[in-house]
Design a protein around this motif. Structure first.
Motif, PDB file in Angstrom:
ATOM      1  N   VAL A 167       0.509   1.785 -15.513  1.00 16.32           N
ATOM      2  CA  VAL A 167       2.213   1.857 -14.728  1.00 16.32           C
ATOM      3  C   VAL A 167       2.729   1.097 -15.232  1.00 16.32           C
ATOM      4  N   PRO A 168       4.127   1.252 -16.254  1.00 17.82           N
ATOM      5  CA  PRO A 168       4.170  -0.568 -16.562  1.00 17.82           C
ATOM      6  C   PRO A 168       5.238  -1.241 -15.312  1.00 17.82           C
ATOM      7  N   VAL A 169       5.628  -2.066 -15.207  1.00 15.34           N
ATOM      8  CA  VAL A 169       5.899  -3.243 -14.328  1.00 15.34           C
ATOM      9  C   VAL A 169       7.030  -3.960 -14.563  1.00 15.34           C
ATOM     10  N   PHE A 170       8.286  -3.589 -14.261  1.00 17.27           N
ATOM     11  CA  PHE A 170      10.008  -4.294 -14.915  1.00 17.27           C
ATOM     12  C   PHE A 170       9.835  -5.704 -14.427  1.00 17.27           C
ATOM     13  N   ALA A 229       9.602   2.859  -7.890  1.00 15.86           N
ATOM     14  CA  ALA A 229       9.695   2.078  -6.776  1.00 15.86           C
ATOM     15  C   ALA A 229      10.343   1.024  -6.752  1.00 15.86           C
ATOM     16  N   THR A 230      11.600   0.560  -6.205  1.00 10.75           N
ATOM     17  CA  THR A 230      12.206  -0.978  -7.071  1.00 10.75           C
ATOM     18  C   THR A 230      11.508  -1.775  -5.154  1.00 10.75           C
ATOM     19  N   VAL A 231      10.841  -2.642  -5.407  1.00 13.04           N
ATOM     20  CA  VAL A 231      10.430  -3.661  -4.907  1.00 13.04           C
ATOM     21  C   VAL A 231      11.685  -4.949  -4.546  1.00 13.04           C
ATOM     22  N   GLY A 232      12.219  -5.217  -3.510  1.00 16.92           N
ATOM     23  CA  GLY A 232      12.836  -6.535  -3.701  1.00 16.92           C
ATOM     24  C   GLY A 232      12.847  -7.833  -1.774  1.00 16.92           C
ATOM     25  N   ALA A 233      13.578  -8.506  -2.272  1.00 16.12           N
ATOM     26  CA  ALA A 233      13.244  -9.452  -1.083  1.00 16.12           C
ATOM     27  C   ALA A 233      14.557  -9.721  -0.121  1.00 16.12           C
ATOM     28  N   VAL A 234      16.118  -9.149  -1.155  1.00 11.97           N
ATOM     29  CA  VAL A 234      17.178  -9.391  -0.525  1.00 11.97           C
ATOM     30  C   VAL A 234      17.767  -7.991   0.103  1.00 11.97           C
ATOM     31  N   PRO A 235      18.989  -7.712  -0.132  1.00  9.36           N
ATOM     32  CA  PRO A 235      19.653  -6.074   0.401  1.00  9.36           C
ATOM     33  C   PRO A 235      19.890  -5.391  -1.655  1.00  9.36           C
ATOM     34  N   ASP A 236      20.207  -6.716  -2.192  1.00  3.97           N
ATOM     35  CA  ASP A 236      20.892  -6.646  -3.342  1.00  3.97           C
ATOM     36  C   ASP A 236      20.159  -5.965  -4.204  1.00  3.97           C
ATOM     37  N   ASP A 237      18.655  -7.055  -4.207  1.00  4.52           N
ATOM     38  CA  ASP A 237      17.531  -5.850  -4.443  1.00  4.52           C
ATOM     39  C   ASP A 237      17.521  -4.495  -4.955  1.00  4.52           C
ATOM     40  N   VAL A 238      17.288  -4.318  -3.947  1.00  3.38           N
ATOM     41  CA  VAL A 238      17.039  -2.874  -3.970  1.00  3.38           C
ATOM     42  C   VAL A 238      18.804  -1.953  -3.490  1.00  3.38           C
ATOM     43  N   ALA A 239      19.690  -2.462  -4.092  1.00  6.81           N
ATOM     44  CA  ALA A 239      21.082  -1.701  -3.916  1.00  6.81           C
ATOM     45  C   ALA A 239      21.646  -0.608  -5.400  1.00  6.81           C
ATOM     46  N   GLY A 240      22.662   0.179  -4.866  1.00  5.37           N
ATOM     47  CA  GLY A 240      22.381   1.615  -5.834  1.00  5.37           C
ATOM     48  C   GLY A 240      21.441   2.083  -5.730  1.00  5.37           C
ATOM     49  N   LYS A 275       0.657  -0.931   0.175  1.00  8.34           N
ATOM     50  CA  LYS A 275      -0.001  -0.130   0.159  1.00  8.34           C
ATOM     51  C   LYS A 275       0.556   1.044  -0.190  1.00  8.34           C
ATOM     52  N   SER A 276       1.791   1.074   0.152  1.00  8.55           N
ATOM     53  CA  SER A 276       2.459   1.859   0.562  1.00  8.55           C
ATOM     54  C   SER A 276       3.343   2.649  -0.380  1.00  8.55           C
ATOM     55  N   ILE A 277       3.478   1.516  -1.817  1.00  7.66           N
ATOM     56  CA  ILE A 277       4.487   1.888  -2.891  1.00  7.66           C
ATOM     57  C   ILE A 277       3.246   2.466  -3.304  1.00  7.66           C
ATOM     58  N   ALA A 278       1.985   1.799  -3.797  1.00  2.08           N
ATOM     59  CA  ALA A 278       0.749   2.379  -4.156  1.00  2.08           C
ATOM     60  C   ALA A 278       0.384   4.226  -3.593  1.00  2.08           C
ATOM     61  N   ARG A 279       0.678   4.417  -2.881  1.00  2.00           N
ATOM     62  CA  ARG A 279       0.954   5.633  -2.245  1.00  2.00           C
ATOM     63  C   ARG A 279       1.351   6.100  -3.067  1.00  2.00           C
ATOM     64  N   ARG A 280       2.884   5.999  -2.948  1.00  2.00           N
ATOM     65  CA  ARG A 280       4.415   6.900  -4.022  1.00  2.00           C
ATOM     66  C   ARG A 280       3.643   6.419  -5.378  1.00  2.00           C
ATOM     67  N   VAL A 281       3.084   6.501  -6.153  1.00  2.00           N
ATOM     68  CA  VAL A 281       2.635   6.002  -7.407  1.00  2.00           C
ATOM     69  C   VAL A 281       1.496   6.792  -7.440  1.00  2.00           C
ATOM     70  N   ALA A 333       7.330   4.204 -13.494  1.00  2.00           N
ATOM     71  CA  ALA A 333       7.548   2.327 -13.981  1.00  2.00           C
ATOM     72  C   ALA A 333       7.560   2.062 -12.569  1.00  2.00           C
ATOM     73  N   VAL A 334       7.374   1.037 -12.419  1.00  2.00           N
ATOM     74  CA  VAL A 334       7.988  -0.105 -11.236  1.00  2.00           C
ATOM     75  C   VAL A 334       9.093  -1.403 -10.946  1.00  2.00           C
ATOM     76  N   VAL A 335       9.563  -1.667 -10.216  1.00  2.00           N
ATOM     77  CA  VAL A 335      10.561  -2.970 -11.009  1.00  2.00           C
ATOM     78  C   VAL A 335      10.541  -3.924 -10.206  1.00  2.00           C
ATOM     79  N   MET A 336       9.830  -4.723  -9.747  1.00  2.00           N
ATOM     80  CA  MET A 336       9.794  -5.641  -9.034  1.00  2.00           C
ATOM     81  C   MET A 336      10.501  -6.905  -8.934  1.00  2.00           C
ATOM     82  N   SER A 337      11.332  -7.486  -8.468  1.00  2.00           N
ATOM     83  CA  SER A 337      11.824  -9.715  -7.970  1.00  2.00           C
ATOM     84  C   SER A 337      10.957 -10.209  -8.434  1.00  2.00           C
ATOM     85  N   VAL A 338      11.616 -11.017  -8.229  1.00  2.00           N
ATOM     86  CA  VAL A 338      10.148 -12.387  -8.590  1.00  2.00           C
ATOM     87  C   VAL A 338      10.282 -13.621  -7.516  1.00  2.00           C
TER      88      VAL A 338
END
Length: 226
Positions: free
Chosen positions: A136-139, A197-208, A60-66, A78-83
């Protein structure tokens, strides 16, 4: 709850040797719990519904940001999400193997991927549908290689994720000193997309760089991907 479970997983990894590292810090006696208790606490967190409540808050916080970006007339949001453990859950497969990370456990998880058996994380389905409804495209980025692209695509479709813009799989022999997720985001930025927004499950997913709002879903099954 999140802090407690993070400590539990550190204990679990230290006792079971699930995650390799150059060194491990000693655990204070007062913080020590049994390995079975640590595993039970992970199970309780998921099956009590607390995990999904926490994920729902983040989604929901991502939806608010979008929404804010759209209202602010940000161009090409755009939003980036891990699998894994963002869109599709590995919890059932990992629980079956006692949350270990030995070769048998990895092979069993891989079989679930090959057979497209990973279930959806429901709050992510709702977030995904919201993003598409707002154009909003999702990558999507997977740390898996091209060999499982078709099973991953089939799994995503069966779990309710369709209409995404692109699915990026890890290239073969990718340099260890580069963060693939960051490089994908850098490429999207160059194409003109503004990553909200970038959504991940481990720190590398959202690093950088180029993350927008960096969001880590709660994940106490592993601390890094192998």
């Amino acid at each position: 709850m999140i802090l407690r479970l993070f400590c539990i997983m550190l204990i679990l990894f230290s006792l079971a040797g699930c995650v390799s590292g150059k060194s491990r810090s000693a655990i204070k006696p007062g913080a020590m719990i049994s390995l079975p208790q640590a595993k039970n606490d992970i199970i309780d967190y998921h099956e009590s519904g607390e995990y999904y409540k926490d994920v729902n808050v983040l989604a929901k916080s991502i939806a608010r940001r979008v929404k804010a970006a759209i209202n602010g007339k940000v161009r090409y949001p755009a939003v980036v999400m891990s699998v894994e453990d963002v869109l599709l859950s590995t919890y059932n497969a990992r629980r079956k193997q006692g949350f270990s990370d030995n070769s048998a456990a990895r092979k069993d998880l891989y079989s679930h991927i090959i057979l497209s058996r990973l279930p959806a994380i429901e709050p992510s389905v709702a977030l995904f549908e919201f993003l598409l409804s707002r154009n909003v495209p999702v990558f999507i980025i997977s740390h898996r290689g091209e060999a499982v692209r078709i099973p991953v695509m089939e799994n995503l479709s069966k779990a309710g994720f369709s209409g995404w813009k692109s699915l990026y799989m890890m290239p073969p022999n990718y340099p260890a000193d580069l963060n693939y997720n960051e490089e994908v985001r850098r490429g999207l930025q160059k194409l003109g997309f503004n990553i909200i927004a970038t959504v991940g499950a481990v720190p590398d997913d959202v690093a950088g760089e180029f993350t927008g709002k960096a969001v880590l879903y709660p994940n106490y099954i592993y601390s890094s991907r192998k």
